[in-house]
Design an enzyme around this catalytic site. Structure first.
Site, mmCIF file in Angstrom:
data_model
loop_
_atom_site.group_PDB
_atom_site.id
_atom_site.type_symbol
_atom_site.label_atom_id
_atom_site.label_comp_id
_atom_site.label_asym_id
_atom_site.label_seq_id
_atom_site.Cartn_x
_atom_site.Cartn_y
_atom_site.Cartn_z
ATOM 1 N N ASP A 104 0.391 44.572 26.362
ATOM 2 C CA ASP A 104 -0.987 44.362 25.927
ATOM 3 C C ASP A 104 -1.273 42.880 25.724
ATOM 4 O OD1 ASP A 104 0.793 44.229 23.815
ATOM 5 O OD2 ASP A 104 -0.426 45.389 22.422
ATOM 6 N N ASP A 107 2.185 36.615 23.195
ATOM 7 C CA ASP A 107 1.883 35.745 22.064
ATOM 8 C C ASP A 107 2.949 34.643 22.028
ATOM 9 O OD1 ASP A 107 0.173 35.521 19.608
ATOM 10 O OD2 ASP A 107 2.061 35.859 18.581
ATOM 11 N N ASP A 163 -3.182 46.803 17.683
ATOM 12 C CA ASP A 163 -3.380 47.282 16.308
ATOM 13 C C ASP A 163 -3.332 46.160 15.291
ATOM 14 O OD1 ASP A 163 -0.504 46.818 16.606
ATOM 15 O OD2 ASP A 163 -0.307 47.798 14.662
HETATM 16 P P1 IMP Z 1 5.369 38.087 21.372
HETATM 17 O O1 IMP Z 1 4.795 37.566 22.648
HETATM 18 O O2 IMP Z 1 6.804 38.475 21.478
HETATM 19 O O3 IMP Z 1 5.124 37.157 20.207
HETATM 20 O O4 IMP Z 1 4.688 39.419 20.937
HETATM 21 C C1 IMP Z 1 3.663 40.034 21.571
HETATM 22 C C2 IMP Z 1 3.305 41.241 20.738
HETATM 23 O O5 IMP Z 1 2.737 40.820 19.487
HETATM 24 C C3 IMP Z 1 2.251 42.062 21.408
HETATM 25 O O6 IMP Z 1 2.824 43.082 22.198
HETATM 26 C C4 IMP Z 1 1.480 42.631 20.261
HETATM 27 O O7 IMP Z 1 2.050 43.832 19.852
HETATM 28 C C5 IMP Z 1 1.638 41.625 19.152
HETATM 29 N N1 IMP Z 1 0.427 40.798 19.053
HETATM 30 C C6 IMP Z 1 0.299 39.495 19.359
HETATM 31 N N2 IMP Z 1 -0.949 39.058 19.156
HETATM 32 C C7 IMP Z 1 -1.660 40.133 18.734
HETATM 33 C C8 IMP Z 1 -3.053 40.327 18.386
HETATM 34 O O8 IMP Z 1 -3.913 39.441 18.451
HETATM 35 N N3 IMP Z 1 -3.385 41.592 17.999
HETATM 36 C C9 IMP Z 1 -2.493 42.617 17.940
HETATM 37 N N4 IMP Z 1 -1.202 42.480 18.274
HETATM 38 C C10 IMP Z 1 -0.787 41.234 18.667
HETATM 39 MG MG MG Z 2 3.101 45.090 21.632
#
Ligand code: IMP
Ligand code: MG
Length: 182
Positions: A104, A107, A163
């Site tokens: 989704d 980040d 979420d």
């Molecule tokens: P990362 O890239 O490992 O930091 O994590 C990505 C995950 O963080 C995504 O799959 C989401 O579940 C969660 N996430 C990051 N930003 C958001 C946001 O704006 N809303 C909801 N979930 C987010």
């Molecule tokens: Mg996720």
């Protein structure tokens, strides 16, 4: 009656815009994978569930589907760097599979960076990633998804699978929550 829409400050991406974004991502994937034998979409639960089900129905090439689940590492402002696999693929090794991990949101980049190397180490023929949304400004590790629906600013968004504390996943658009609800 509880109404989640009352918690929404504004809509960032409407239902109809999401539809167009998903079609464009599907088109790119189709063009790139048309001649591949075995394609497996691997959705990362739970956030990708909505994007995954829409994406697979816009793909006019044969794909298998599968799911993985990873534990969140808590507050994403704390970069512990830990990604734990809670649900793994139940396949006898990988070899001929061209995997597209479906997310989704990217980040920090930690989740997908980890999953790509994990599935490559398991022997997949190829591993790429498709994400509905990308926040490049939040990156903590070097990671670039191959297929991106839309890049957004460093704002926390909910809906369409995303979420806040398990709420709002079922809203059909991407929205921003009122600050007092966080
Ligand atoms: P990362 O890239 O490992 O930091 O994590 C990505 C995950 O963080 C995504 O799959 C989401 O579940 C969660 N996430 C990051 N930003 C958001 C946001 O704006 N809303 C909801 N979930 C987010
Ligand atoms: Mg996720």
């Amino acid at each position: 009656m509880i109404d989640w829409t009352e918690d929404i400050e504004s809509i960032l991406i409407s239902e109809s815009e999401i539809k167009e974004i998903v079609k464009l991502v599907a088109k790119k994937i189709e063009d790139d994978y048309r001649n591949e034998e075995k394609i497996v979409l691997v959705g990362v639960l739970k956030g990708s569930a909505v994007f995954m089900t829409d994406l697979m129905r816009q793909l006019h090439i044969p794909v298998e589907i599968d799911f993985m689940r990873v534990s969140s590492y808590g507050d994403s402002s704390v970069s512990s760097g830990n990604v734990n696999i809670i649900l793994d693929l139940n396949r006898r090794g990988l070899g001929s599979e061209n995997i597209i991990i479906v997310e989704d949101m990217v980040d920090s980049g930690r989740t997908l960076k980890y999953l790509v190397s994990y599935l490559k180490n398991k022997g997949a023929k190829s591993v790429r990633t498709a994400t509905l949304l990308d926040k490049p400004g939040r990156r903590e590790v070097e990671f670039t998804p191959e297929y991106v629906g839309k890049q957004i600013e460093n704002k926390f968004v909910i809906g369409y699978g995303l979420d806040y504390a398990e709420k709002y996943r079922t809203l059909p658009y991407i929205g921003i929550i009122k600050p007092e609800k966080i």
